[in-house]
Design a protein around this motif. Structure first.
Motif, PDB file in Angstrom:
ATOM      1  N   THR A 134      -7.653  -8.904   6.935  1.00 30.30           N
ATOM      2  CA  THR A 134      -7.179  -9.057   5.644  1.00 30.30           C
ATOM      3  C   THR A 134      -6.620  -7.970   4.945  1.00 30.30           C
ATOM      4  OG1 THR A 134      -8.853 -10.735   5.604  1.00 30.30           O
ATOM      5  CG2 THR A 134      -7.781 -10.347   3.503  1.00 30.30           C
ATOM      6  N   LYS A 135      -5.417  -8.293   4.257  1.00 30.49           N
ATOM      7  CA  LYS A 135      -4.741  -7.336   3.492  1.00 30.49           C
ATOM      8  C   LYS A 135      -4.334  -7.718   2.179  1.00 30.49           C
ATOM      9  CE  LYS A 135      -0.875  -4.077   3.295  1.00 30.49           C
ATOM     10  NZ  LYS A 135      -1.665  -2.818   2.769  1.00 30.49           N
ATOM     11  N   ARG A 136      -4.632  -7.333   1.093  1.00 30.76           N
ATOM     12  CA  ARG A 136      -4.413  -7.681  -0.235  1.00 30.76           C
ATOM     13  C   ARG A 136      -3.071  -7.017  -0.644  1.00 30.76           C
ATOM     14  NH1 ARG A 136      -8.293  -9.264  -4.999  1.00 30.76           N
ATOM     15  NH2 ARG A 136      -8.646 -11.040  -3.590  1.00 30.76           N
ATOM     16  N   CYS A 137      -2.160  -7.783  -1.090  1.00 25.46           N
ATOM     17  CA  CYS A 137      -0.901  -7.028  -1.558  1.00 25.46           C
ATOM     18  C   CYS A 137      -0.060  -8.068  -2.693  1.00 25.46           C
ATOM     19  CB  CYS A 137       0.155  -7.024  -0.301  1.00 25.46           C
ATOM     20  SG  CYS A 137       0.387  -8.763   0.739  1.00 25.46           S
ATOM     21  N   GLU A 138       0.908  -7.495  -3.307  1.00 23.98           N
ATOM     22  CA  GLU A 138       1.729  -7.701  -4.324  1.00 23.98           C
ATOM     23  C   GLU A 138       2.819  -8.310  -3.709  1.00 23.98           C
ATOM     24  OE1 GLU A 138       0.129  -5.757  -8.692  1.00 23.98           O
ATOM     25  OE2 GLU A 138       1.655  -4.799  -7.441  1.00 23.98           O
ATOM     26  N   ASP A 163      -0.923  -2.216   9.449  1.00 22.20           N
ATOM     27  CA  ASP A 163      -1.826  -2.974   8.241  1.00 22.20           C
ATOM     28  C   ASP A 163      -2.944  -3.977   8.894  1.00 22.20           C
ATOM     29  OD1 ASP A 163      -0.186  -1.685   6.293  1.00 22.20           O
ATOM     30  OD2 ASP A 163       1.182  -3.286   6.269  1.00 22.20           O
ATOM     31  N   PHE A 164      -2.624  -4.472   9.989  1.00 22.67           N
ATOM     32  CA  PHE A 164      -3.600  -5.272  10.675  1.00 22.67           C
ATOM     33  C   PHE A 164      -4.162  -5.010  11.931  1.00 22.67           C
ATOM     34  CE2 PHE A 164      -0.426  -7.726   7.920  1.00 22.67           C
ATOM     35  CZ  PHE A 164      -1.215  -8.439   7.266  1.00 22.67           C
ATOM     36  N   ILE A 176      11.645  -1.379  26.097  1.00 18.59           N
ATOM     37  CA  ILE A 176      11.949  -2.037  24.851  1.00 18.59           C
ATOM     38  C   ILE A 176      10.736  -1.884  23.867  1.00 18.59           C
ATOM     39  CG2 ILE A 176      12.274  -4.469  23.928  1.00 18.59           C
ATOM     40  CD1 ILE A 176      13.462  -5.402  26.463  1.00 18.59           C
ATOM     41  N   LYS A 177      11.052  -1.248  22.898  1.00 20.75           N
ATOM     42  CA  LYS A 177       9.824  -1.053  22.048  1.00 20.75           C
ATOM     43  C   LYS A 177      10.455  -1.518  20.338  1.00 20.75           C
ATOM     44  CE  LYS A 177       8.608   3.355  24.240  1.00 20.75           C
ATOM     45  NZ  LYS A 177       8.563   5.058  24.015  1.00 20.75           N
ATOM     46  N   VAL A 178       9.362  -1.993  19.959  1.00 19.63           N
ATOM     47  CA  VAL A 178       9.603  -2.790  18.620  1.00 19.63           C
ATOM     48  C   VAL A 178       8.989  -1.803  17.651  1.00 19.63           C
ATOM     49  CG1 VAL A 178       8.854  -4.458  16.940  1.00 19.63           C
ATOM     50  CG2 VAL A 178       9.277  -5.136  19.579  1.00 19.63           C
ATOM     51  N   GLU A 179       9.761  -1.582  16.729  1.00 24.42           N
ATOM     52  CA  GLU A 179       9.587  -0.566  15.397  1.00 24.42           C
ATOM     53  C   GLU A 179       8.183  -1.030  14.726  1.00 24.42           C
ATOM     54  OE1 GLU A 179      12.855   0.158  12.820  1.00 24.42           O
ATOM     55  OE2 GLU A 179      14.070   0.825  14.626  1.00 24.42           O
ATOM     56  N   GLU A 180       7.550  -0.198  13.765  1.00 25.66           N
ATOM     57  CA  GLU A 180       6.334  -0.722  13.294  1.00 25.66           C
ATOM     58  C   GLU A 180       6.610  -1.330  12.186  1.00 25.66           C
ATOM     59  OE1 GLU A 180       2.426  -0.596  12.185  1.00 25.66           O
ATOM     60  OE2 GLU A 180       3.153   0.403  14.035  1.00 25.66           O
ATOM     61  N   ASN A 181       7.647  -1.206  11.280  1.00 26.43           N
ATOM     62  CA  ASN A 181       7.837  -1.871  10.048  1.00 26.43           C
ATOM     63  C   ASN A 181       8.450  -3.384  10.115  1.00 26.43           C
ATOM     64  OD1 ASN A 181       7.050   0.144   8.548  1.00 26.43           O
ATOM     65  ND2 ASN A 181       8.964   1.049   8.546  1.00 26.43           N
TER      66      ASN A 181
END
Length: 194
Positions: A134-138, A163-164, A176-181
């Motif tokens: 669980t991540k709390r965010c605005e 984050d998870f 094939i690599k997916v970026e982190e963001n």
């Protein structure tokens, strides 16, 4: 539980205020959730086509013009509702998000700053649970309330797999690599109950 304690504290230490009004809203099927990202090959987008649960949200409003509106309840988005437009990418995203162990993403709305006008911006506080973390965010939402029985929140939040505690997908021995963001887009549409 935290929301209930905050409201009780507010009521006990704010003499002369009326108790909050509780409004019940049902989540509409045309609510949409999108995950956008990039790989070393091309950008991708994974999106839900419709919201199939009958979840309800309660919005608690009091007469303090400086206090936010508080929420009770949340949404459960099944990971299998996400379609990435390519079958291989869709299945890889499901695997990355641990769909077999944790088949749903939970979005619990906590609070949102006061809003009045249609199209107004309001800051929301949200708990997102994904793959057991669980991540709390605005999230800065744009609020649409042009009709008294309809309400929607649209917002975008940049997040990352880490984050998870997840690793970005990669295929074909790492070619094939997916970026982190990632960019996570929310369009939560609600209809008043009663």
């Amino acid at each position: 539980m935290t929301t209930v304690l905050m409201i009780l504290f507010h009521l006990l230490f704010s003499p002369g205020t009326k108790p909050p009004v509780a409004e019940r809203w049902i989540i509409e099927r045309n609510s949409v959730f999108t995950i956008e990202g990039k790989s070393n090959v091309a950008p991708f987008k994974c999106q839900t086509s419709q919201y199939l649960n009958n979840d309800t949200i309660t919005i608690l409003k009091d007469d303090n013009p400086h206090a936010p509106f508080y929420f009770n309840g949340g949404l459960k988005v099944m990971i299998r509702w996400f379609n990435c437009e390519q079958q291989v990418m869709t299945r890889e995203m499901w695997r990355t998000l641990k769909e077999k162990e944790r088949p749903e993403m939970k979005i619990n709305l906590i609070s949102i700053t006061r809003f009045k006008q249609n199209g107004q911006k309001a800051m929301g506080l949200v708990d997102i649970e994904l793959a057991g973390v669980t991540k709390r965010c605005e999230i800065l939402f744009e609020v649409h309330n042009g009709h008294p029985k309809m309400l929607s929140f649209s917002g975008t939040r940049q997040m990352c797999f880490a984050d998870f505690r997840l690793k970005p997908p990669n295929k074909l021995a790492g070619l094939i690599k997916v970026e982190e963001n990632l960019m996570v887009n929310f369009t939560i549409k609600m209809k008043a109950v009663g």
